[in-house]
Design an enzyme around this catalytic site. Structure first.
Site, PDB file in Angstrom:
ATOM      1  N   ASP A 105      -0.291  -7.557   1.528  1.00  0.00           N
ATOM      2  CA  ASP A 105       0.244  -6.186   1.570  1.00  0.00           C
ATOM      3  C   ASP A 105       1.772  -6.244   1.672  1.00  0.00           C
ATOM      4  O   ASP A 105       2.358  -5.992   2.718  1.00  0.00           O
ATOM      5  CB  ASP A 105      -0.375  -5.447   2.774  1.00  0.00           C
ATOM      6  CG  ASP A 105      -0.092  -3.952   2.742  1.00  0.00           C
ATOM      7  OD1 ASP A 105       0.437  -3.454   1.729  1.00  0.00           O
ATOM      8  OD2 ASP A 105      -0.406  -3.279   3.744  1.00  0.00           O
ATOM      9  N   SER A 154       4.090   2.381   8.203  1.00  0.00           N
ATOM     10  CA  SER A 154       3.782   1.299   7.269  1.00  0.00           C
ATOM     11  C   SER A 154       5.036   0.846   6.546  1.00  0.00           C
ATOM     12  O   SER A 154       5.883   1.654   6.193  1.00  0.00           O
ATOM     13  CB  SER A 154       2.809   1.774   6.195  1.00  0.00           C
ATOM     14  OG  SER A 154       1.539   1.921   6.731  1.00  0.00           O
ATOM     15  N   HIS A 211       0.816  -1.220   0.000  1.00  0.00           N
ATOM     16  CA  HIS A 211       0.000   0.000   0.000  1.00  0.00           C
ATOM     17  C   HIS A 211       0.848   1.268   0.000  1.00  0.00           C
ATOM     18  O   HIS A 211       0.350   2.357  -0.275  1.00  0.00           O
ATOM     19  CB  HIS A 211      -1.019   0.004   1.147  1.00  0.00           C
ATOM     20  CG  HIS A 211      -0.481   0.331   2.489  1.00  0.00           C
ATOM     21  ND1 HIS A 211      -0.235  -0.605   3.461  1.00  0.00           N
ATOM     22  CD2 HIS A 211      -0.158   1.515   3.051  1.00  0.00           C
ATOM     23  CE1 HIS A 211       0.215  -0.017   4.554  1.00  0.00           C
ATOM     24  NE2 HIS A 211       0.263   1.276   4.323  1.00  0.00           N
TER      25      HIS A 211
END
Length: 244
Positions: A97, A193, A53
């Site tokens: 992801d 992230s 992402h």
């Protein structure tokens, strides 16, 4: 709204402490043309592993070899030559992801430079509940906060997967690890992230994927990481072919 903003713009470390200079020499700051957008970590001389992402921010460069992004010199900046997103990735909440970034040049690894790849698992692993692992990043240190220049690190306990699914009301994908953020005031936030969940100090077992919306104030629900051990054949294939 980027899916990651709903998940974690990068996410950021909550209740962490500044990382020691000589530690975590594999950490990477994944950046667009001007700023940090995600974490990542060096897994070979020419690949950085991060979350799929993170591509929402159209990253262009990777910074290696410094914990303080204000001190990033030109020699520490590597261009991204190719992005290898997992072919089954659609969005954060549907899983897979994970993304490998091929660097435009090999990272020169020698003892004098503060850069060193981290090991990945060699087989499927089952982490014991409450095992303490660490996560690091340049994410925000509070909900709605800005990303930070000095990398933070925090200890997080592994949370049993079945329990995690119950707390999330079965809205988390397969092939994940849950750690931190639940009945602990420690965890990840926007800007972290793509960073690694590291256990036993030597091995990256997870990739920061998402928390609950933009809330980084705990206790809430467990933080969710991509389980690297479930993607080993895909990773090994790209690392050996050096392309995707």
């Amino acid at each position: 709204r980027h899916p990651q903003e709903e998940a974690l713009l990068g996410p950021e470390i909550i209740k962490g402490k500044k990382a020691k200079k000589s530690s975590m020499l594999y950490m990477a700051s994944v950046q667009d043309t001007i700023r940090h957008v995600c974490g990542g970590f060096l897994v070979s001389e020419d690949f950085v592993l991060t979350a799929a992402h993170c591509d929402d921010w159209k990253p262009r460069n990777v910074v290696l070899g410094t914990h303080n992004l204000k001190k990033a010199e030109k020699t520490m900046i590597y261009q991204i030559k190719k992005k290898c997103k997992h072919p089954s990735y659609k969005n954060v909440k549907s899983g897979n992801d994970i993304m490998l970034l091929k660097l435009s040049e090999k990272v020169y690894l020698d003892k004098k430079r503060p850069i060193k790849p981290i090991q990945l698992p060699t087989q499927q692993i089952n982490l014991k509940e409450n095992k303490t692992c660490t996560v690091a990043g340049w994410g925000a240190t509070k909900s709605g906060g800005e990303t930070v220049d000095s990398m933070q690190v925090v200890d997080v306990p592994i949370i049993n997967l079945e329990k995690c699914k119950r707390i999330w009301q079965n809205s988390i994908p397969d092939n994940v690890i849950c750690a931190g953020g639940y009945y602990k005031n420690k965890g990840i936030c926007q800007g972290d992230s793509g960073g690694p969940l590291v256990c036993d100090k030597k091995m990256a077992v997870g990739i920061v994927s998402f928390n609950n919306g933009k809330k980084c104030d705990y206790p809430d629900v467990p933080n969710v990481y991509t389980d690297i051990s479930k993607f080993l054949p895909w990773i090994k294939d790209i690392l050996s072919k050096k392309t995707c």
